[in-house]
Design a protein around this motif. Structure first.
Motif, mmCIF file in Angstrom:
data_model
loop_
_atom_site.group_PDB
_atom_site.id
_atom_site.type_symbol
_atom_site.label_atom_id
_atom_site.label_comp_id
_atom_site.label_asym_id
_atom_site.label_seq_id
_atom_site.Cartn_x
_atom_site.Cartn_y
_atom_site.Cartn_z
ATOM 1 N N THR A 20 0.850 -1.192 0.000
ATOM 2 C CA THR A 20 0.000 0.000 0.000
ATOM 3 C C THR A 20 0.885 1.241 0.000
ATOM 4 O OG1 THR A 20 -1.691 1.252 1.206
ATOM 5 C CG2 THR A 20 -0.195 -0.075 2.527
ATOM 6 N N THR A 21 0.453 2.267 -0.683
ATOM 7 C CA THR A 21 1.213 3.524 -0.705
ATOM 8 C C THR A 21 0.725 4.512 0.344
ATOM 9 O OG1 THR A 21 -0.288 4.404 -2.393
ATOM 10 C CG2 THR A 21 1.718 3.289 -3.161
ATOM 11 N N GLY A 22 -0.339 4.167 1.062
ATOM 12 C CA GLY A 22 -0.874 5.075 2.076
ATOM 13 C C GLY A 22 -1.172 4.355 3.368
ATOM 14 N N PRO A 23 -0.136 3.859 4.090
ATOM 15 C CA PRO A 23 -0.390 3.132 5.340
ATOM 16 C C PRO A 23 -1.071 4.010 6.380
ATOM 17 C CG PRO A 23 1.935 3.698 5.136
ATOM 18 C CD PRO A 23 1.303 4.024 3.823
ATOM 19 N N THR A 24 -2.028 3.434 7.092
ATOM 20 C CA THR A 24 -2.782 4.173 8.114
ATOM 21 C C THR A 24 -2.429 3.720 9.527
ATOM 22 O OG1 THR A 24 -4.609 2.588 7.904
ATOM 23 C CG2 THR A 24 -4.706 4.578 6.539
ATOM 24 N N ALA A 25 -1.502 2.765 9.651
ATOM 25 C CA ALA A 25 -1.049 2.283 10.953
ATOM 26 C C ALA A 25 0.468 2.216 10.929
ATOM 27 C CB ALA A 25 -1.641 0.908 11.248
ATOM 28 N N HIS A 26 1.085 1.950 12.076
ATOM 29 C CA HIS A 26 2.533 1.869 12.130
ATOM 30 C C HIS A 26 3.058 0.807 11.169
ATOM 31 C CE1 HIS A 26 1.861 3.970 16.033
ATOM 32 N NE2 HIS A 26 2.883 4.671 15.558
ATOM 33 N N LEU A 27 2.300 -0.288 10.996
ATOM 34 C CA LEU A 27 2.628 -1.288 9.993
ATOM 35 C C LEU A 27 1.328 -1.749 9.356
ATOM 36 C CD1 LEU A 27 4.511 -3.244 8.496
ATOM 37 C CD2 LEU A 27 4.226 -4.843 10.418
ATOM 38 N N GLU A 28 1.226 -1.612 8.052
ATOM 39 C CA GLU A 28 0.043 -2.068 7.338
ATOM 40 C C GLU A 28 0.471 -2.934 6.161
ATOM 41 O OE1 GLU A 28 -3.750 -0.323 4.769
ATOM 42 O OE2 GLU A 28 -2.842 0.910 6.350
ATOM 43 N N ILE A 29 -0.097 -4.158 6.113
ATOM 44 C CA ILE A 29 0.167 -5.083 5.018
ATOM 45 C C ILE A 29 -1.108 -5.204 4.209
ATOM 46 C CG2 ILE A 29 0.861 -7.430 4.395
ATOM 47 C CD1 ILE A 29 2.267 -7.577 7.128
ATOM 48 N N SER A 30 -1.047 -4.894 2.945
ATOM 49 C CA SER A 30 -2.244 -4.896 2.107
ATOM 50 C C SER A 30 -2.109 -5.946 1.017
ATOM 51 C CB SER A 30 -2.454 -3.512 1.478
ATOM 52 O OG SER A 30 -3.605 -3.515 0.649
ATOM 53 N N ALA A 31 -3.090 -6.865 0.956
ATOM 54 C CA ALA A 31 -3.133 -7.902 -0.076
ATOM 55 C C ALA A 31 -4.529 -8.493 -0.051
ATOM 56 C CB ALA A 31 -2.075 -8.977 0.179
ATOM 57 N N GLY A 32 -4.805 -9.396 -0.975
ATOM 58 C CA GLY A 32 -6.125 -10.021 -0.996
ATOM 59 C C GLY A 32 -6.391 -10.852 0.242
ATOM 60 N N ALA A 33 -5.375 -11.577 0.720
ATOM 61 C CA ALA A 33 -5.462 -12.359 1.960
ATOM 62 C C ALA A 33 -4.099 -12.272 2.628
ATOM 63 C CB ALA A 33 -5.850 -13.810 1.672
ATOM 64 N N PRO A 34 -3.786 -11.148 3.285
ATOM 65 C CA PRO A 34 -2.438 -10.887 3.784
ATOM 66 C C PRO A 34 -2.044 -11.804 4.939
ATOM 67 C CG PRO A 34 -3.943 -9.209 4.565
ATOM 68 C CD PRO A 34 -4.707 -10.039 3.585
ATOM 69 N N THR A 35 -0.746 -12.079 5.052
ATOM 70 C CA THR A 35 -0.221 -12.905 6.132
ATOM 71 C C THR A 35 1.023 -12.245 6.711
ATOM 72 O OG1 THR A 35 1.161 -14.225 4.633
ATOM 73 C CG2 THR A 35 -1.077 -15.033 5.075
ATOM 74 N N LEU A 36 1.332 -12.600 7.959
ATOM 75 C CA LEU A 36 2.549 -12.155 8.627
ATOM 76 C C LEU A 36 3.097 -13.365 9.379
ATOM 77 C CD1 LEU A 36 4.530 -9.923 9.596
ATOM 78 C CD2 LEU A 36 2.953 -9.524 11.499
ATOM 79 N N THR A 37 4.333 -13.744 9.105
ATOM 80 C CA THR A 37 4.933 -14.929 9.726
ATOM 81 C C THR A 37 5.959 -14.512 10.778
ATOM 82 O OG1 THR A 37 4.626 -16.269 7.742
ATOM 83 C CG2 THR A 37 6.264 -17.032 9.318
ATOM 84 N N LEU A 38 5.858 -15.124 11.964
ATOM 85 C CA LEU A 38 6.840 -14.948 13.030
ATOM 86 C C LEU A 38 7.715 -16.192 13.046
ATOM 87 C CD1 LEU A 38 4.407 -13.627 15.805
ATOM 88 C CD2 LEU A 38 5.686 -12.308 14.102
ATOM 89 N N ASN A 39 9.036 -16.012 12.908
ATOM 90 C CA ASN A 39 9.955 -17.133 12.766
ATOM 91 C C ASN A 39 10.924 -17.167 13.937
ATOM 92 O OD1 ASN A 39 11.739 -19.108 12.003
ATOM 93 N ND2 ASN A 39 12.101 -18.319 9.945
ATOM 94 N N ALA A 40 10.728 -18.139 14.844
ATOM 95 C CA ALA A 40 11.665 -18.354 15.942
ATOM 96 C C ALA A 40 12.716 -19.334 15.444
ATOM 97 C CB ALA A 40 10.937 -18.902 17.168
ATOM 98 N N SER A 41 13.721 -18.839 14.747
ATOM 99 C CA SER A 41 14.623 -19.659 13.942
ATOM 100 C C SER A 41 15.441 -20.656 14.756
ATOM 101 C CB SER A 41 15.556 -18.759 13.128
ATOM 102 O OG SER A 41 16.301 -17.904 13.995
ATOM 103 N N GLY A 42 15.586 -20.413 16.043
ATOM 104 C CA GLY A 42 16.391 -21.314 16.858
ATOM 105 C C GLY A 42 15.636 -22.517 17.391
ATOM 106 N N GLN A 43 14.354 -22.616 17.096
ATOM 107 C CA GLN A 43 13.546 -23.703 17.618
ATOM 108 C C GLN A 43 13.673 -24.958 16.750
ATOM 109 O OE1 GLN A 43 12.111 -23.410 20.617
ATOM 110 N NE2 GLN A 43 13.040 -21.360 20.636
ATOM 111 N N ALA A 44 13.027 -26.035 17.196
ATOM 112 C CA ALA A 44 13.153 -27.323 16.516
ATOM 113 C C ALA A 44 12.497 -27.281 15.137
ATOM 114 C CB ALA A 44 12.520 -28.423 17.365
#
Length: 245
Positions: A20-44
């Protein structure tokens, strides 16, 4: 100010936009079905990633999904909030305010870490509703407590709100299985404080103990009277026969 980094990332007045070119929050992800992944890389292996997803099944839904390392889902709907507010744990499309689904036994636990006191409840389920004046009122309650005779055991209390808006215990199930209605310390399988009514036959396959009179329903003048070592037959409030030991 505003700055763009690539075609998909925008930083604007302290806000970050992806897609998006006009974010309205500190972080805005715009897509048809947006996702955000949290990766704890040191885990099993296959226990590193958790994905937050919007509108994966129905527009406006929100999901928390457990992921494999390759991006496939382990638990597609570990937690779901539908657009109407229904919440699901293990449920894709919860049809109630809270739905729990899954293979095998499903358990819902409530645990108070306070040190218990016998017969004093610490865990409660409160049931609310609106009264005739459209006011929210506590109507009923289910509670558990350490057992009366054994602190490692447990008992259940069932309460309702009386006409004075005070929650009042109506039934108790003790750790030994004794049930009290109007009696918080039942000593028999069923202890009732007050009157009772049966609209069908009552069968007793053992002794019946009576501490007063045996009457026909609605007939107060005719009865069998019982006392210590004495039995009376009364009609019209007059004793017709009496037997003693």
């Amino acid at each position: 100010g505003s700055s763009a980094q690539g075609d998909d990332l925008v930083v604007q007045a302290g806000k970050v936009g992806i897609g998006t070119t006009g974010p309205t929050a500190h972080l805005e992800i715009s897509a048809g079905a947006p996702t955000l992944t949290l990766n704890a890389s040191g885990q099993a292996t296959n226990k590193k990633k958790v994905r937050l997803a919007a509108s994966q099944h129905t527009a406006g839904d929100f999901h928390i999904q457990q992921m494999n390392d390759n991006g496939t889902t382990v638990a597609l709907n570990a937690f779901a909030v539908r657009s109407g507010g229904n919440v699901g744990i293990g449920a894709t499309t919860p049809g109630d305010k809270l739905t729990i689904e899954g293979a095998g036994a499903q358990v819902l636990s409530i645990y108070s870490t306070d040190t218990g006191s016998q017969s004093s409840p610490k865990t409660f389920i409160n049931l609310y509703g609106e009264n005739t004046a459209a006011e929210k009122k506590l109507q009923a309650q289910i509670a558990s407590a350490p057992g009366h005779n054994a602190s490692s055991a447990g008992e259940l209390h069932f309460s309702t709100n009386n006409s004075s808006s005070a929650i009042t215990r109506r039934m108790t199930i003790r750790e030994d299985g004794n049930v009290g209605i109007g009696d918080s310390t039942p000593t028999f399988k069923l202890d009732v404080v007050g009157t009772g009514r049966y609209t069908a036959d009552l069968y007793a396959e053992n002794d019946v103990y009576i501490g007063g009179k045996l009457r026909h329903n609605g007939d107060v003048d005719n009865y069998l009277g019982f006392g210590t070592d004495i039995q009376s037959f009364v009609t019209g409030n007059s004793t017709r026969a009496q037997f003693s030991n």
